[in-house]
Design a protein around this motif. Sequence first.
Motif, PDB file in Angstrom:
ATOM      1  N   ILE A 122       0.837  -1.200   0.000  1.00 43.11           N
ATOM      2  CA  ILE A 122       0.000   0.000   0.000  1.00 43.11           C
ATOM      3  C   ILE A 122       0.876   1.256   0.000  1.00 43.11           C
ATOM      4  CG2 ILE A 122      -1.790   1.291   1.229  1.00 43.11           C
ATOM      5  CD1 ILE A 122      -2.931  -1.252   2.224  1.00 43.11           C
ATOM      6  N   THR A 123       0.635   2.137  -0.966  1.00 42.54           N
ATOM      7  CA  THR A 123       1.391   3.393  -1.049  1.00 42.54           C
ATOM      8  C   THR A 123       0.421   4.556  -0.916  1.00 42.54           C
ATOM      9  OG1 THR A 123       2.339   2.244  -2.943  1.00 42.54           O
ATOM     10  CG2 THR A 123       3.309   4.382  -2.380  1.00 42.54           C
ATOM     11  N   VAL A 124       0.859   5.603  -0.202  1.00 44.08           N
ATOM     12  CA  VAL A 124       0.001   6.792  -0.087  1.00 44.08           C
ATOM     13  C   VAL A 124       0.710   7.973  -0.742  1.00 44.08           C
ATOM     14  CG1 VAL A 124      -1.279   8.285   1.477  1.00 44.08           C
ATOM     15  CG2 VAL A 124      -0.910   5.887   2.087  1.00 44.08           C
ATOM     16  N   ASN A 125       0.046   8.619  -1.717  1.00 44.14           N
ATOM     17  CA  ASN A 125       0.597   9.824  -2.349  1.00 44.14           C
ATOM     18  C   ASN A 125      -0.210  11.020  -1.872  1.00 44.14           C
ATOM     19  OD1 ASN A 125       2.388   8.329  -3.874  1.00 44.14           O
ATOM     20  ND2 ASN A 125       0.919   8.103  -5.560  1.00 44.14           N
ATOM     21  N   ASN A 126       0.294  11.677  -0.857  1.00 43.82           N
ATOM     22  CA  ASN A 126      -0.462  12.807  -0.327  1.00 43.82           C
ATOM     23  C   ASN A 126      -0.269  14.058  -1.163  1.00 43.82           C
ATOM     24  OD1 ASN A 126      -1.876  11.791   1.807  1.00 43.82           O
ATOM     25  ND2 ASN A 126      -0.113  11.887   3.192  1.00 43.82           N
ATOM     26  N   CYS A 127      -1.301  14.843  -1.213  1.00 44.10           N
ATOM     27  CA  CYS A 127      -1.241  16.126  -1.905  1.00 44.10           C
ATOM     28  C   CYS A 127      -0.278  17.041  -1.126  1.00 44.10           C
ATOM     29  CB  CYS A 127      -2.648  16.702  -1.920  1.00 44.10           C
ATOM     30  SG  CYS A 127      -2.775  18.315  -2.615  1.00 44.10           S
TER      31      CYS A 127
END
Length: 652
Positions: free
Chosen positions: A522-527
């Motif tokens: 799981i990868t999170v690309n935050n703004c």
Amino acid sequence: MNEHILVCLSSAPSNAKIIRTAARMADAFQGNFTALFIETPNFSSMSQDNQKRLNANMNLAKQLGAKIETCYGDNIAYQISEFARLSGVTNIVIGRSLNDRHHFVKRPSLTDQLIAYAPNVDIHIIPDGTSNPSYLSEEAKGQGNTFFSLTDIVKCLVSLVVATIVGNFFHKAGFSEANIIMVYILSVLITAIITTYRGYSLVSSVISVIVFNFFFTEPKYTLFAYDKGYPVTFLVMFFAAFMTGALAAKQKTHAKQLAQLAWRTRLLFYTNQQLQQAKSREEIVTVTAEQLVKLFDRDLVIYLIENEKLGEANVFSASEGKVQKACYTEETEKKVAEWVFLHNKQAGATTERYKNAICRYLTIRVNNHIYGIVGIAATNSPLDAFENSLLFSILGECALALENEKNSREKEEARILAKNEQLRANILRGISHDLRTPLTSIFGNASNLLTNGDEFDQDTKKQLYMDIYEDSMWLINLVENLLSVTRLEEGNMQIHMSAELIDEVIEEALRYIKRRSLQHQITVNNCDELILVKMDARLIVQTLINILDNAIKYTPKGSSITITTKKFEKIAIIEIADNGPGISDDVKPHIFDMFYSGTKQIADSRRSMGLGLYLCQSIVHAHDGEIYVLDQKPQGSIFRISLPIEEVTIYE
Ligand code: ADP
């Protein structure tokens, strides 16, 4: 077959007794009850008293539950039988006064005619006992009233003078007498057309013969005639003129009646159409009131019945703005309306009860069920029989529309109730089936650990603990979803909005899902920006858990899941993408439906109840947001949630 009783309305005083007998009959048969008024050519010349009595009889019939109908024509028996045939009437009730009118030429009685026209209908003749000579003479008097019309006499005379001038011209030109006679016949025909009463053509015929004799037969300017053949000529001339005149007059009344009938039919049709388009009770009342105000040019007040009580008064004014609306809603007026509702009878102005009221109050009802009360402001001229029958017809249409509205409302309520029942039944069925498997598994693993715990190596123990943990997490999530769905369906879902950072909400969801996602990446690309959204954090976390849980469930081990947050103007976007098998186009439109769990069965079938995405959609919609699914390139699915960003003031 259901009995249908028909009673004929007339202005005779004895008609009331006949209506009552017919009503008792309809009651005994539990059948339909119709009161028919045949408008004959003599109707327009009916005296005021007779009109009043006819109205009273009409009201009585309505009060006794009859549907009022009007037909036009001069052949009463034919009209009754035609109506009976078309409306499926089984019994006709008539009085003797209608039945035995004496004419100087003996005609078959109404009963004989009715039997001939409608042999399959039972005819009941009620002896009226009170032969009322004043009623008949009044009728004759009524006709007399309109006979002496100065304009008609002038028209008649002018027509005769013109005929005599033309006749004189013909005479001088040497034309035969037959031509002059034709001119007089033409003049009688014109008289019949331009005057209002049939009697003028009769008088005109007689005068024509006399004038012809006076001016054109030898010896001239006397009332004698030398030729033996003249009496026959005069007689033929009289009859020809009279018959032509009578036919023309009849034709004229017929045309007038047809025009009136066409107008009435058009009006009722139009009202009906408008009523059918009306969606709510208020709209139905407005349509009815507007029609009545337009027709009678009087103010109206309408009360709808709500919970067996009079609701708010709705006043409709005939003259915009000028009316003192308050007078129609005064307590004294409301009392009359209440009386009408309680007694199911009309009252108020122009009636016997509550004469002093401003309005005449009538019920809007189907059979004995009252849907509303209408008050019509009384003016100097009370409504005539035709207007009354129109009023009853429109109120009848209004009542039917209100009944239909009530039926469809009840049906809708029953549908929602049944849907809720169905929902409960489905949930119960789903729960009992789905809860058992993980509970049995938890029970099995726990008892294994308890009894044989010491014999297991570390890895086996960890696996067993992990299984228990996963099963109970799944159960917790399921129970949470179920609770939310039931609350949402019952309209009890409470949303506690507060400003939350999107990143924090995602982190919270990931914490729940962590242990289950060990075999996924799981990868999170935050703004870059911090996005603050007003939301019920608990519900949005539940939404994210459901989508992430699906991404884990429906993709093979080792698949990657990417969470991306974006900001687009005043909208916050959260995308959860996976590179699993994706969702086919024919399945896509259904995945947000309740209890839809796809066509493909996953290996671990207990994990699919079809509630997750339904709930996600409901929650996002409750936040005024959108949720939809897209295809991931080259494969997989993307769930995109957009939520409106509200301006939030942060106090440091
Ligand atoms: P459930 O998961 O209990 O079946 P959901 O409403 O969560 O119910 O999902 C509905 C259906 O949508 C699933 O049964 C599955 O067929 C499909 N689906 C949902 N998410 C995905 C995904 N990430 N990949 C493939 N199919 C999915």
